[in-house]
Design a protein around this motif. Structure first.
Motif, PDB file in Angstrom:
ATOM      1  N   ASN A 187      79.563  54.324  21.396  1.00 27.02           N
ATOM      2  CA  ASN A 187      78.785  55.164  20.471  1.00 27.02           C
ATOM      3  C   ASN A 187      78.878  54.652  19.041  1.00 27.02           C
ATOM      4  O   ASN A 187      77.889  54.593  18.314  1.00 27.02           O
ATOM      5  CB  ASN A 187      79.328  56.597  20.471  1.00 27.02           C
ATOM      6  CG  ASN A 187      79.051  57.296  21.769  1.00 27.02           C
ATOM      7  OD1 ASN A 187      78.385  56.755  22.649  1.00 27.02           O
ATOM      8  ND2 ASN A 187      79.568  58.509  21.905  1.00 27.02           N
ATOM      9  N   LYS A 191      75.855  53.312  16.583  1.00 24.80           N
ATOM     10  CA  LYS A 191      75.601  53.962  15.288  1.00 24.80           C
ATOM     11  C   LYS A 191      75.604  52.907  14.176  1.00 24.80           C
ATOM     12  O   LYS A 191      74.695  52.869  13.345  1.00 24.80           O
ATOM     13  CB  LYS A 191      76.707  54.998  15.067  1.00 24.80           C
ATOM     14  CG  LYS A 191      76.755  55.678  13.729  1.00 24.80           C
ATOM     15  CD  LYS A 191      77.758  56.820  13.835  1.00 24.80           C
ATOM     16  CE  LYS A 191      78.628  57.141  12.670  1.00 24.80           C
ATOM     17  NZ  LYS A 191      78.238  57.020  11.356  1.00 24.80           N
ATOM     18  N   ARG A 194      72.544  50.661  14.265  1.00 20.22           N
ATOM     19  CA  ARG A 194      71.360  51.364  13.732  1.00 20.22           C
ATOM     20  C   ARG A 194      71.373  51.360  12.212  1.00 20.22           C
ATOM     21  O   ARG A 194      70.353  51.254  11.558  1.00 20.22           O
ATOM     22  CB  ARG A 194      71.331  52.813  14.231  1.00 20.22           C
ATOM     23  CG  ARG A 194      70.775  52.995  15.628  1.00 20.22           C
ATOM     24  CD  ARG A 194      70.405  54.455  15.894  1.00 20.22           C
ATOM     25  NE  ARG A 194      71.511  55.372  15.709  1.00 20.22           N
ATOM     26  CZ  ARG A 194      72.402  55.706  16.647  1.00 20.22           C
ATOM     27  NH1 ARG A 194      72.318  55.177  17.850  1.00 20.22           N
ATOM     28  NH2 ARG A 194      73.375  56.562  16.394  1.00 20.22           N
ATOM     29  N   GLU A 195      72.576  51.479  11.635  1.00 17.21           N
ATOM     30  CA  GLU A 195      72.713  51.524  10.173  1.00 17.21           C
ATOM     31  C   GLU A 195      72.705  50.129   9.554  1.00 17.21           C
ATOM     32  O   GLU A 195      72.812  49.984   8.339  1.00 17.21           O
ATOM     33  CB  GLU A 195      74.029  52.234   9.800  1.00 17.21           C
ATOM     34  CG  GLU A 195      74.015  53.718  10.132  1.00 17.21           C
ATOM     35  CD  GLU A 195      75.402  54.360   9.994  1.00 17.21           C
ATOM     36  OE1 GLU A 195      76.364  53.664   9.618  1.00 17.21           O
ATOM     37  OE2 GLU A 195      75.497  55.570  10.271  1.00 17.21           O
TER      38      GLU A 195
END
Ligand SMILES: C[S@@+](CC[C@H](N)C(=O)[O-])C[C@H]1O[C@@H](n2cnc3c(N)ncnc32)[C@H](O)[C@@H]1O
Length: 219
Positions: A187, A191, A194-195
């Motif tokens: 996870n 995350k 994506r950032e």
């Protein structure tokens, strides 16, 4: 996940007093498959996905945040991952006590360990000389410690700890469950990808001969 659904940890989520001592594939899973440990499993994404991709391996995770441990165990139970379990414990305790036999693990995974960025909190970081010395004794000859972090400062600290540990650096191969652009597919990695944040990976192998713990590492 639907809010309010009851989480059932039993069967796949274990507490320390439910573990065979020492932990073994035979004692936990009733077979002789290689055993891998994940430290800080969060909600169990890696355990769930990697145990599906590699049914010939047994996985144990350790997670000390009760809600995450329950979520991980419930997920393994719902997906019937019979080659994975998650333990409700602090990882240092699992490594310090005689739960794990020396040279019994084929891999140890540590993905996105809490970086504790403030200098005064650095002693709280999990990856330290002492924990890595204990990890090294639990690795089978030729087995690998694998670490990924998003924190550059923590990464440099980890590099130094590994250099002093007697383990040898090796190539970090992506996990079977990772998608094309991923290293591990947890996870936190998703995350951070994506950032657009950088992540730093390191793998280190135990030599095939006996492991000598560096003198200063264990107190
Ligand atoms: C930043 S999260 C990463 C979770 C997962 N590995 C990922 O990549 O998505 C760190 C996790 O490690 C757990 N953790 C941190 N220190 C731990 C320890 N000493 N023993 C067990 N779990 C620990 C935390 O509760 C948290 O779930």
């Amino acid at each position: 996940m639907r809010k309010g659904r009851e989480l059932v940890a039993s069967g796949y989520g274990l507490r320390l007093d439910q573990l065979p001592r020492p932990i073994s594939s035979q004692g936990l899973f009733g077979n002789e498959r290689p055993l891998e440990l994940e430290i800080g499993s969060g909600t169990g994404t890696l355990l769930t996905r990697e145990s599906e991709c590699r049914p010939d391996v047994n996985f144990i995770g350790v997670e000390y945040t009760k809600r995450y441990w329950r979520l991980a165990a419930d997920r393994l139970r719902r997906q019937r991952r019979d080659n994975a379990r998650v333990i409700d414990a602090e990882a240092g305790e699992l490594l310090r006590e005689d739960y794990l036999e020396d040279a019994s693990l084929q891999a140890i995974h540590i993905y996105f360990p809490d970086p504790w960025p403030k200098r005064r909190h650095h002693p709280r970081r999990f990856v330290q000389r002492e924990s890595v010395a204990r990890i090294a004794t639990k690795l089978a000859p030729g087995a690998t410690l694998r670490i990924v972090t998003d924190h550059e400062g923590y990464y440099h600290h980890i590099e130094k700890v590994i250099a002093a540990s007697g383990l040898s650096r090796t190539t970090f191969e992506p996990l079977s469950a990772a998608r094309d652009d991923e290293l591990v597919g947890t996870n936190f990695e998703r995350k951070y990808l994506r950032e657009g944040r950088a992540v730093y990976a390191l793998a280190a192998k135990r030599a095939t001969g006996p492991y000598a713990v560096p003198k200063t590492s264990l107190t």
